[in-house]
Design an enzyme around this catalytic site. Structure first.
Site, short mmCIF file in Angstrom:
data_model
loop_
_atom_site.label_atom_id
_atom_site.label_comp_id
_atom_site.label_asym_id
_atom_site.label_seq_id
_atom_site.Cartn_x
_atom_site.Cartn_y
_atom_site.Cartn_z
N TYR A 234 -75.14 -4.53 16.15
CA TYR A 234 -73.96 -4.10 16.89
C TYR A 234 -73.02 -3.39 15.91
O TYR A 234 -72.30 -4.02 15.16
CB TYR A 234 -73.23 -5.28 17.51
CG TYR A 234 -73.96 -5.99 18.62
CD1 TYR A 234 -75.09 -5.45 19.23
CD2 TYR A 234 -73.52 -7.23 19.07
CE1 TYR A 234 -75.75 -6.12 20.25
CE2 TYR A 234 -74.16 -7.90 20.09
CZ TYR A 234 -75.27 -7.35 20.68
OH TYR A 234 -75.91 -8.02 21.70
N PRO B 140 -74.58 -2.84 40.88
CA PRO B 140 -74.49 -3.59 42.12
C PRO B 140 -74.35 -2.63 43.29
O PRO B 140 -73.97 -1.47 43.12
CB PRO B 140 -73.21 -4.41 41.93
CG PRO B 140 -72.37 -3.58 41.01
CD PRO B 140 -73.34 -2.88 40.09
#
Length: 304
Positions: A63, A236
């Protein structure tokens, strides 16, 4: 043991975490690359998480690269006795910013040593082997057993306390458990993506913690975001959002809090590690651990 941010889960005899933790992926700059836009704010989020009762931080040296681990050490070292810092290996980042599999034994040893140095630790609490079994990353060419066996050897040497897996199939989980104990698995799973359901079931049967990464669909559950920009499997639909908002209205909560509360209610072995670079979002996320969704609401969300 209970706490204002939720109950705890015992992953091993010497490894206990509260069920709502914090994921450090959002700490570096855009694309999980380079320094954060506001270093002081990133440090404040990490310190704020621990002040709010978080005992589980999930990170990776890729990261940034190195940025998240450097921030964690600056903000929190020396670490509280009850803080578990989990990290991942098996992937490296270079100037192309690609997420490149690197799971041969020599690479894994180097990644573990880099994590140790960056975090300022004598041993890593929990190390996940990140592989490509869930389709988000290409698999490394190294045989899976050889990769996991290399980490098991580092565990025997005391550089790693506990082992986990990320992005695996049920077959890989079973193969790993024949080599060394597995205490946690990270796979794709959230209210709009049940692709990890079979792995979750295997974890339930074995008493292994299941840690959905991207529990908020890579942030796509937050209002106002362009869902067309969602990573594969993360968007979604209107039905998901409408149901979340309807339930949230009954609890005086947000759809984010309902989604996180559902992750914790869905199975007794789940942990949640939502990430953010915002103190306001951190507080919103942490508050979800105190929500007690009714069984009817859990059932509705289960069926989405």
């Amino acid at each position: 043991m209970t706490h204002p941010i939720g109950e705890s889960l015992r992953l091993a005899d010497d490894l206990v975490v509260r069920r709502l933790g914090y994921g450090a992926m959002h700490l570096p700059g855009p694309g999980v690359w380079g320094p954060p836009p506001d270093r002081d704010a990133a440090l404040a989020v990490l310190r704020g998480a621990v002040e709010l009762g978080v005992t589980h931080i999930d990170t990776a040296d890729f990261y940034g690269p190195h940025v998240a681990n450097d921030l964690i050490r600056e903000a929190l070292h020396p670490y509280p006795d009850d803080l578990v810092v989990a990290t991942k290996v098996g992937v490296v980042r270079d100037g192309s910013r690609a997420w490149t599999p690197a799971a041969d034994p020599a690479s894994l040893r180097a990644q573990v040593e880099e994590n140790l140095a960056r975090l300022g630790a004598d041993a890593l609490d929990l190390v996940y082997l990140r592989v490509g079994g869930d389709g988000l990353l290409p698999p490394d060419t190294t045989p899976f057993a050889e990769s996991f066996g290399a980490l098991a050897e580092l565990r025997e040497r005391g550089l790693v306390r506990h082992l986990g897996l990320s992005g695996v199939t049920t077959g890989q989980l079973a193969e790993a458990r024949r080599i060394a104990p597995v205490v946690a698995v990270q796979n794709r799973f959230h209210v709009a993506d049940r692709s990890g359901a079979d792995v979750l079931s295997a974890c339930e049967a074995a008493g292994i913690a299941f840690v959905p990464y991207f529990p908020l669909a890579a942030g796509m559950l937050r209002p106002g975001l362009d869902l067309s920009q969602a990573p594969p499997g993360m968007a979604p639909d209107a039905g998901h959002l409408g149901t979340l908002d309807e339930i949230a209205g009954r609890y005086g909560a947000t759809r984010i809090q309902v989604a996180l509360a559902w992750v914790l209610a869905h199975s007794p072995v789940t942990l949640a590690i939502p990430g953010t670079s915002s103190l306001a979002h951190l507080r919103e996320n942490v508050a979800a651990a105190a929500m007690a969704l009714g069984p009817d609401d859990v059932a509705v969300l289960d069926k989405l």
